[in-house]
Design a protein around this motif. Structure first.
Motif: not given
Length: 389
Positions: A62-71
Motif C-alpha cells: 500500500d505504500d512506496y519506499r522513500g529515499v528522500f524528498a523536497t517540495a
C-alpha cells in the motif's frame, strides 16, 4: 527523537519508531516507515545528496519506499515494481534500477536548467533533465518516506554539484573503512590542480611557488602542475611541468595540454621573460587557441582579433576536469551564469531575473539571502546518527 548535527544548526526530527543501528560507519538510522525531516532556509540551484542505504526486503503493497524528498523532488522505490522512481517537478521517471538488500551508496546530483543524475556505488545509472525551478525547501528535506523499511547512514547534502572523483571517494574510501570526516580532505588533496609559478622546478615534490594561491614551499600531489617562470637548469620558461609522483615532466606539445595552460594563462602575462620573447609566447598562445575547436572557424583576417563569433552556446571553463574552477555560460538554457570555485556568483536567467551572490534581484524587489549554513563551506548539511538523543 532527533538526530544531530546539521551543519547549519537544525537537527533532524525523526518518527517515533525510528531506531539507531549499526551502519556502514558507526551508527545508522533504521526507518520502518515515515521520514526524518530537517528544515532548510532558502532554495538551491544546485544540490548533491550522498547517502548509504540498505533495504531490509520487506514490501508493503500500500505504500512506496522513500529515499528522500523536497517540495518538488521525490525519489523512491515503487512498491509494485521495486524500481527506483523520480518525480521531478511535473515529470515522473521510472529508472531500470532495481532495489536490493545490499549496503549501497547513492549520490543524487541536481543542477537547475541542466540535469538530475543518479549514481549507485560511484557508477552513473540514470540522468534526467532538470527544468527552470530550483530545489524547493519550503517543506524541508525529508529522508525516507512511505513504508521505507531501510537503514540510512552517512547522510550528507552539499550546496554544489560534486565531481565524479568526489563521488568515487565517498564510495570507495568508506568501503575501505575511512572515517567520513577525512574524505573531503583526502579528495581535495588528491585532485590534480595548478599550483602556480616557480623559478626552478625541483627534483622532489616540493615546489617553491612565486605566483599562486599559496606562496612558498608547496608539496605537489600526483597530477599537480606548475608553470616555469625562468629558463634555469634546463627548465624552459613558459612551459608547464607536472608531478607524476616520482618526477616532474614537461607538458609538451602545448596543444595536447590546453586545459593546463589555460589555468595559468593570467600568470603568463605577468612573466617578464615571456613578455620579451614574443615569438615563444605568441606561438604558445596560438596553440592554445587552436585547441579550442569552437573558435577555429571564426579566426578571421586579422591575426590579433576575432572579428565575428557566432555560436549557439558559449561556455568558459578553465578546467573541464572539475567544477571548482571558473565557469561561465551564455545560452538559451542558462541565460548568463557565472560560477567560481563551485559557487554561483552571478546569473541573469531567461526570464530577466538577476542573481548576485549575497542578493537576488527580480523585476520589482531585492531579496537578501537567509542562509543557515556557512557560505564558505561547500558542505551545508551532515547528519550524524547517535544513540541516546
Amino acid at each position: 527523537m532527533e538526530s544531530i548535527n546539521y551543519a547549519g544548526g537544525a537537527n533532524m526530527t525523526l518518527p517515533a519508531d525510528a531506531q539507531f543501528v549499526q551502519g556502514v560507519s558507526g551508527n545508522a538510522l533504521y526507518l520502518p516507515a515515515g521520514f526524518g525531516k530537517v528544515n532548510i532556509a532558502g532554495d538551491r540551484n544546485e544540490l548533491t545528496i550522498s547517502l548509504w542505504r540498505q533495504w531490509d526486503g520487506v514490501v508493503e503493497a500500500d505504500d512506496y519506499r522513500g529515499v528522500f524528498a523536497t517540495a518538488n523532488i521525490k525519489v523512491y522505490f515503487d512498491q509494485g515494481t521495486d524500481l527506483l522512481t523520480v518525480e521531478l517537478e511535473d515529470t515522473k521517471k521510472v529508472t531500470d534500477i532495481k532495489d536490493d538488500q545490499e549496503q549501497t551508496h547513492w549520490c543524487f546530483l541536481f543542477a537547475k536548467n541542466s540535469f538530475f543524475k543518479i549514481y549507485k556505488n560511484a557508477e552513473l545509472r540514470a540522468e534526467l533533465t532538470a527544468g527552470n525551478d530550483p530545489v524547493d525547501f519550503s517543506e524541508g528535506l525529508k529522508l525516507g518516506g512511505g513504508r521505507t523499511h531501510a537503514t540510512f547512514d552517512e547522510f550528507r547534502f552539499y550546496k554544489k554539484v560534486v565531481t565524479e572523483p568526489e563521488i568515487r571517494g565517498l564510495y570507495f574510501l568508506i568501503t575501505k573503512g575511512t572515517p567520513v570526516q577525512q574524505l573531503e580532505n583526502i579528495i581535495a588533496n588528491n585532485t590534480p590542480r595548478y599550483l602556480g609559478v616557480v623559478e626552478t622546478v625541483p627534483s622532489t615534490r616540493t615546489a617553491i611557488i612565486t605566483k599562486g594561491e599559496k606562496l612558498g614551499a608547496v608539496d605537489a600531489n600526483p597530477g599537480d602542475w606548475v608553470l616555469s617562470g625562468k629558463t634555469i637548469g634546463g627548465w624552459k620558461v613558459g612551459v608547464c611541468y607536472k608531478w607524476t609522483g616520482a618526477q616532474w615532466i614537461n607538458l609538451e606539445p602545448e596543444v595536447n595540454y590546453a586545459e593546463a595552460y589555460q589555468a595559468c594563462l593570467v600568470h603568463m602575462f605577468e612573466i617578464e621573460e615571456l613578455k620579451q620573447q614574443t615569438g615563444h609566447y605568441g606561438a604558445l598562445f596560438a596553440k592554445v587557441l587552436v585547441a579550442q575547436k569552437a573558435m577555429i572557424d571564426e579566426l578571421l583576417v586579422n591575426q590579433a582579433f576575432i572579428k565575428n563569433l557566432v555560436v549557439q552556446k558559449l561556455k568558459i571553463d578553465t578546467d573541464d576536469t572539475t567544477n571548482q574552477d571558473f565557469e561561465a555560460w551564455f545560452d538559451e538554457l542558462n541565460g548568463l551564469k557565472i560560477r567560481n570555485k563551485g559557487e554561483e556568483i552571478f546569473k541573469i536567467d531567461t526570464n530577466g531575473d538577476i542573481y548576485i551572490k549575497g542578493a537576488t534581484v527580480t523585476a520589482n524587489k531585492l531579496i537578501a539571502p537567509t542562509l543557515t549554513e556557512d557560505p564558505q563551506n561547500a558542505v551545508f548539511g551532515e547528519i550524524w546518527f547517535r544513540k541516546g538523543i
